[in-house]
Scaffold this motif. Sequence first.
Motif, PDB file in Angstrom:
ATOM      1  N   ARG A  46     -17.092  -0.519  -8.025  1.00  0.00           N
ATOM      2  CA  ARG A  46     -15.769  -0.413  -8.351  1.00  0.00           C
ATOM      3  C   ARG A  46     -14.761  -1.036  -7.562  1.00  0.00           C
ATOM      4  O   ARG A  46     -14.577  -0.550  -6.238  1.00  0.00           O
ATOM      5  CB  ARG A  46     -15.345   0.841  -8.682  1.00  0.00           C
ATOM      6  N   PHE A  47     -13.825  -2.186  -7.884  1.00  0.00           N
ATOM      7  CA  PHE A  47     -13.206  -2.800  -6.878  1.00  0.00           C
ATOM      8  C   PHE A  47     -11.718  -2.850  -7.776  1.00  0.00           C
ATOM      9  O   PHE A  47     -11.538  -3.278  -8.879  1.00  0.00           O
ATOM     10  CB  PHE A  47     -13.435  -4.201  -6.846  1.00  0.00           C
ATOM     11  N   GLU A  48     -10.753  -2.254  -6.953  1.00  0.00           N
ATOM     12  CA  GLU A  48      -9.290  -2.399  -7.552  1.00  0.00           C
ATOM     13  C   GLU A  48      -8.504  -3.144  -6.378  1.00  0.00           C
ATOM     14  O   GLU A  48      -8.470  -3.066  -5.373  1.00  0.00           O
ATOM     15  CB  GLU A  48      -8.767  -0.972  -7.690  1.00  0.00           C
ATOM     16  N   LEU A  49      -7.663  -3.824  -6.991  1.00  0.00           N
ATOM     17  CA  LEU A  49      -6.448  -4.508  -6.094  1.00  0.00           C
ATOM     18  C   LEU A  49      -4.974  -3.705  -6.124  1.00  0.00           C
ATOM     19  O   LEU A  49      -4.428  -3.155  -7.433  1.00  0.00           O
ATOM     20  CB  LEU A  49      -6.101  -5.806  -6.851  1.00  0.00           C
ATOM     21  N   ALA A  50      -4.582  -3.394  -5.129  1.00  0.00           N
ATOM     22  CA  ALA A  50      -3.474  -2.514  -4.953  1.00  0.00           C
ATOM     23  C   ALA A  50      -2.207  -3.371  -4.992  1.00  0.00           C
ATOM     24  O   ALA A  50      -2.242  -4.362  -5.025  1.00  0.00           O
ATOM     25  CB  ALA A  50      -3.601  -1.584  -3.661  1.00  0.00           C
ATOM     26  N   ASP A  51      -0.999  -2.510  -5.260  1.00  0.00           N
ATOM     27  CA  ASP A  51       0.441  -3.363  -5.337  1.00  0.00           C
ATOM     28  C   ASP A  51       0.548  -4.269  -4.210  1.00  0.00           C
ATOM     29  O   ASP A  51       1.333  -5.225  -4.255  1.00  0.00           O
ATOM     30  CB  ASP A  51       1.701  -2.330  -5.615  1.00  0.00           C
ATOM     31  N   TRP A  55      -7.397  -4.760  -1.243  1.00  0.00           N
ATOM     32  CA  TRP A  55      -8.468  -4.293  -2.054  1.00  0.00           C
ATOM     33  C   TRP A  55      -9.059  -3.010  -1.720  1.00  0.00           C
ATOM     34  O   TRP A  55      -9.348  -2.905  -0.546  1.00  0.00           O
ATOM     35  CB  TRP A  55      -9.727  -5.316  -2.096  1.00  0.00           C
ATOM     36  N   THR A  56      -9.424  -1.898  -2.568  1.00  0.00           N
ATOM     37  CA  THR A  56     -10.124  -0.823  -2.237  1.00  0.00           C
ATOM     38  C   THR A  56     -11.529  -0.962  -3.134  1.00  0.00           C
ATOM     39  O   THR A  56     -11.324  -1.516  -4.159  1.00  0.00           O
ATOM     40  CB  THR A  56      -9.489   0.433  -2.754  1.00  0.00           C
TER      41      THR A  56
END
Length: 261
Positions: A46-51, A55-56
């Motif tokens: 799972r990869f998420e782009l923060a504001d 990337w997390t």
Amino acid sequence: MQTLSIVGPGAADVRDDVAARLHGRVATVGRTETNGIDDATVVDGRFELADDGGWTAAGDDRSFGDLLDDIAPDYEYAVISGFSKLRLPTVVIGDEEVPGDVLRRVEDASDFDPDALAAELDALDPYVTLESLVEEAKQSPLAERSGAIATFTGRVRAKDAEDDSPTTHLKFEKYEGVAEQRMADIAAELEERDGVFEVLFHHRTGVVVDGEDIVFVVVLAGHRREAFRTVEDGIDRLKDEVPLFKKETTEDEEFWVHDRA
């Protein structure tokens, strides 16, 4: 990459205090909550782009070793908190037992001097991967003349023969300063060859378990033939000339390898 693991109550605060005093690219690693994510909906990665543009990432297929290997080429320091099973240089708050080398042990987090810890970090053996050595070779001023990078990786094997007692781990010790100087001398001599631009060695010390990497050789050269020959000569000379001592532990016994030679 220089690494430091901190365990015990207040470890995250000590980690951040030490990281703030380091100069260079610093990665901090710690534990966090899953924030209510339903495990049934989580895929392998799972990869998420923060504001803020960062990337997390999360995934069941990534071990802690995978994480360190990934960040080693890009960071000069990794300061870690909350993981008690790492075989890394460690400072301990309290009485917890850890497999890594214990640099210091105190009763309370306030007893640590973050300035002293930060200063001590550069003197420790670095965490090196094959990829980080390759990246270092590519930064050579002569890289534009290079058409080949050849590498060698030595690793711990469980058995030489089918009937051997399986090796669980090896432990390497060295003469401080002497082993590093001899490897540097060998690299410099090999770099005098025509068409050889960069020779890099790294040999781990301490405990290395079955299946883990022990030693790396990286050669940056003009063509493949000189690259391959120099890699082979480099590992042969390292094994013959560098004062490193190996203790082998199998399921049946423990012995210094030079005593069996």
